[in-house]
Design an enzyme around this catalytic site. Structure first.
Site, mmCIF file in Angstrom:
data_model
loop_
_atom_site.group_PDB
_atom_site.id
_atom_site.type_symbol
_atom_site.label_atom_id
_atom_site.label_comp_id
_atom_site.label_asym_id
_atom_site.label_seq_id
_atom_site.Cartn_x
_atom_site.Cartn_y
_atom_site.Cartn_z
ATOM 1 N N HIS A 169 0.877 -1.176 0.000
ATOM 2 C CA HIS A 169 0.000 0.000 0.000
ATOM 3 C C HIS A 169 0.915 1.227 0.000
ATOM 4 O O HIS A 169 2.025 1.178 0.531
ATOM 5 C CB HIS A 169 -0.836 -0.057 1.278
ATOM 6 C CG HIS A 169 -1.900 0.982 1.408
ATOM 7 N ND1 HIS A 169 -1.630 2.285 1.740
ATOM 8 C CD2 HIS A 169 -3.251 0.904 1.272
ATOM 9 C CE1 HIS A 169 -2.775 2.963 1.803
ATOM 10 N NE2 HIS A 169 -3.772 2.150 1.531
ATOM 11 N N ASP A 181 3.285 -4.566 7.686
ATOM 12 C CA ASP A 181 2.049 -3.796 7.556
ATOM 13 C C ASP A 181 0.907 -4.810 7.672
ATOM 14 O O ASP A 181 0.615 -5.534 6.728
ATOM 15 C CB ASP A 181 2.012 -3.072 6.205
ATOM 16 C CG ASP A 181 0.665 -2.412 5.944
ATOM 17 O OD1 ASP A 181 -0.244 -2.535 6.800
ATOM 18 O OD2 ASP A 181 0.514 -1.791 4.878
ATOM 19 N N GLN A 221 -4.460 -5.405 6.999
ATOM 20 C CA GLN A 221 -5.504 -6.276 6.458
ATOM 21 C C GLN A 221 -5.595 -7.604 7.185
ATOM 22 O O GLN A 221 -6.619 -8.281 7.094
ATOM 23 C CB GLN A 221 -5.254 -6.521 4.956
ATOM 24 C CG GLN A 221 -5.356 -5.281 4.095
ATOM 25 C CD GLN A 221 -6.769 -4.712 4.037
ATOM 26 O OE1 GLN A 221 -7.763 -5.399 4.254
ATOM 27 N NE2 GLN A 221 -6.867 -3.419 3.751
ATOM 28 N N LYS A 228 -10.326 -0.580 10.588
ATOM 29 C CA LYS A 228 -10.566 -1.738 9.732
ATOM 30 C C LYS A 228 -10.986 -2.956 10.555
ATOM 31 O O LYS A 228 -11.262 -4.017 10.020
ATOM 32 C CB LYS A 228 -9.302 -2.072 8.932
ATOM 33 C CG LYS A 228 -9.019 -1.100 7.787
ATOM 34 C CD LYS A 228 -7.797 -1.551 7.013
ATOM 35 C CE LYS A 228 -7.617 -0.836 5.700
ATOM 36 N NZ LYS A 228 -7.379 0.586 5.773
ATOM 37 N N CYS A 269 -4.659 2.604 -3.550
ATOM 38 C CA CYS A 269 -3.384 3.068 -2.987
ATOM 39 C C CYS A 269 -2.278 2.049 -3.199
ATOM 40 O O CYS A 269 -1.456 1.807 -2.307
ATOM 41 C CB CYS A 269 -3.528 3.402 -1.498
ATOM 42 S SG CYS A 269 -4.623 4.778 -1.187
#
Lengths: 411, 166
Positions: A124, A200, A203, A226, A368
């Site tokens: 991202h 990261d 998700q 999220k 993104c």
């Protein structure tokens, strides 16, 4: 078929109980931001109505309750991700700020000309641009792990890429293809090469059990919004001794032990990285979101989403065949509940517009992740993503709306 | 499908399916300008030839995008080809005014800022472009419709500041 009682869960999400132009709202954009249950909203209301004051400062009872709420949320996060200590959990504005914190406080003192870091083509922009900004300033090299045609990391040259690198910053799950990356293998290879690892995990943390200690990375970043929490709060987990050795990020109140006209002494962890009044109600909301997720069970959530993804892949193929090109791994277990696709030659923006007229919320665009879009040779994809409140009815609504889009543009 | 027919008028789909003036021109003599819609990744590239009398003698459109951005670019190219730069600028004002973009400065920065609205006294006939009027009802899509026009303005600005590229 579902592992979850979705009908029961949906009763906790007031926002989903609405109609758009007379049609049931179908929300398939949780990869961008999830919705939140009443339990999260009430926890925040409760704080504001009964227990709000600034944290860490007042000696009155209200302030103590607010501080307990804020620090209690930190404990919940620490337990949820298997952190060794609450000192390792830093609250930020969002995951983007968490990554920028690492870039600034770890990257600046440790990177310079002749150095290299490794990113992947799945990243991202939040895990690309902070490093590019720093590279312009400090003159280090950025290397890229390539991606296969089905959207998985191509690790053939991993050791070469990591040779001499000081950092590997990589996603645990793509926000475009849902591809789950082999974090264990990546961490082992990076450790071998003497590189630090930032994951990261935006998700993956909302959708599957996370154990940062077992993961073995040095930094893990994710966001609250999220995972059923409010916007305005993110988390940076970092290895304690590493965080301890790093200079502060933002300066201000709350992050100091002492300030004189000559200078300041930074606070210990985690306060050192939390300058200014923090997102207090947001932390409490995130804590309530974690309670909610744990009541359902992260393994059950993961099972539900694999089933739903498998159903979606199968139904898209059966009903639309070659008109739909799904990006990413074909095996549901290799991916999260994120489906990026192209509908024949209809642009994602147009697909999304037609779907909106059917009250189906999906996301068109580059998500993104422009380097990945370029790899796939597309400017944009349409993306549908699922969570605990979605079921096969939602997938059926998606497929029916896609057929309308196909017919509308007369393919 | 409420309102969709207002957005996707037949003539829009026609320009999307059969874009006019699609392609590239050799640079130089042509000038090349590119515009992006950061929202969706759409990209439009304009190749434009302006002669010494200030006439747009040729224009080609390249890039990729949705039906709205592509059809708008196609109609724009057909509308400005053969016109003077001044007329093309006036047409840009008229079009953007229809898109509810009231910007005194239709500059190359792609800014849709609602700056002090300059009265458009030279209302030019929009012709086919009228079909895009329905886009106003879908505010998110206005940027799609104006992308090629912003890029055209940018091309004119660049030409004005560096006449040597002619």
């Amino acid at each position: 078929m579902s592992s979850l009682d979705v009908a029961l869960i949906r009763q906790d999400f007031p926002i989903l109980d609405q109609r758009q132009d007379g049609k049931k709202l179908v929300f398939l954009d949780s990869a961008a931001s999830s919705q939140r249950p009443r339990q999260v909203l009430s926890a925040m209301d409760e704080l504001y109505e009964h227990s709000y004051a600034n944290v860490h400062r007042g000696v009155y009872q209200l302030a103590e309750r607010a501080t307990n709420g804020y620090e209690g949320a930190r404990k919940k996060v620490a337990d949820f991700i298997g952190a060794g200590s609450t000192n390792e959990v830093v609250f930020t504005k969002n995951a983007t700020e968490a990554i920028n914190l690492v870039a600034h406080s770890w990257g600046r003192p440790n990177l310079g000309p002749g150095d290299a870091i490794v990113l992947s083509m799945l990243e991202h922009h939040a895990n690309i641009v902070p490093w590019q900004m720093l590279a312009v300033e400090l003159g280090f090299e950025i290397r890229w792990i390539p991606v296969t045609d089905d959207g998985q990391l191509d690790l053939a040259d991993l050791n070469t890429l990591l040779d001499g690198a000081k950092l590997l910053a990589v996603t645990s799950m793509s926000n475009v293809t849902g591809s789950i990356t082999p974090v264990d293998l990546l961490v082992a290879a990076a450790n071998n090469a003497g590189a630090k690892v930032l994951i990261d995990a935006c998700q993956s943390v909302p959708h599957m059990a996370t154990d940062v200690t077992a993961m073995g990375a040095d930094f893990v970043a994710f966001s609250g919004h999220k995972m059923l929490g409010p916007s305005g709060i993110g988390v940076l987990w970092g290895r304690e001794e590493l965080l301890d050795s790093m200079p502060p990020f933002l300066g201000g109140g709350g992050m100091i032990i002492n300030v004189t006209t000559e200078g300041f002494t930074a606070d210990g962890l985690p306060g050192k990285f939390e300058a200014g009044t923090p997102p207090i109600a947001e932390a409490v909301g995130l804590g309530a979101a974690i309670d909610y997720l744990q009541t359902i069970g992260m393994d059950e959530i993961r099972r539900h989403e694999v089933e739903l993804t498998a159903y979606a892949l199968r139904t898209l193929d059966e009903e639309l065949g070659s008109a739909v090109r799904v990006f990413g791994p074909s095996e549901p277990a290799a991916r999260g509940g994120v489906l990026s696709f192209e509908l024949a030659d209809v642009h994602a923006h147009d697909v999304s517009q037609i779907l909106d007229s059917e009250a189906v919320c999906i996301r068109p665009g580059h998500h993104c992740a422009k380097p990945l879009m370029k790899h796939f040779g597309v400017a944009a994809t349409a993306r549908a993503s699922v969570y605990i409140y979605n079921d096969t009815d939602d997938i059926d609504a998606l497929v029916a709306a896609l057929k309308k889009a196909r017919d509308f543009f007369a393919i | 499908m409420s309102g969709l027919e207002d957005l996707y008028r037949e003539i829009i789909i026609d320009h999307y399916r059969s874009p006019r003036n699609r392609g590239q021109l050799e640079t130089p003599p042509a000038h090349r300008a590119e515009g992006f819609n950061p929202l969706c990744g759409d990209e439009v590239v304009i190749f434009i030839d302006v002669d010494d009398d200030g006439l747009v003698t040729d224009i080609k459109i390249d890039g990729q995008g949705c039906s709205i951005s592509q059809s708008s670019a196609s109609m724009m190219s057909a509308a400005v080809k053969g016109k003077s730069v001044d007329d093309a600028k006036a047409l840009t004002s008229t079009f953007k005014s229809m898109m509810s973009v009231h910007s005194a400065e239709i500059g190359g920065d792609g800014s849709e800022a609602d700056a002090d609205a300059q009265a458009i006294d030279t209302e030019l006939p929009l012709g086919d472009l009228e079909a895009l009027r329905g886009v106003v009802k879908f505010p998110v899509r206005i940027k799609c419709a104006t992308l090629s026009w912003n890029t055209l303005s940018q091309a004119f600005d660049e030409l004005a500041s560096s006449p040597d590229t002619e």
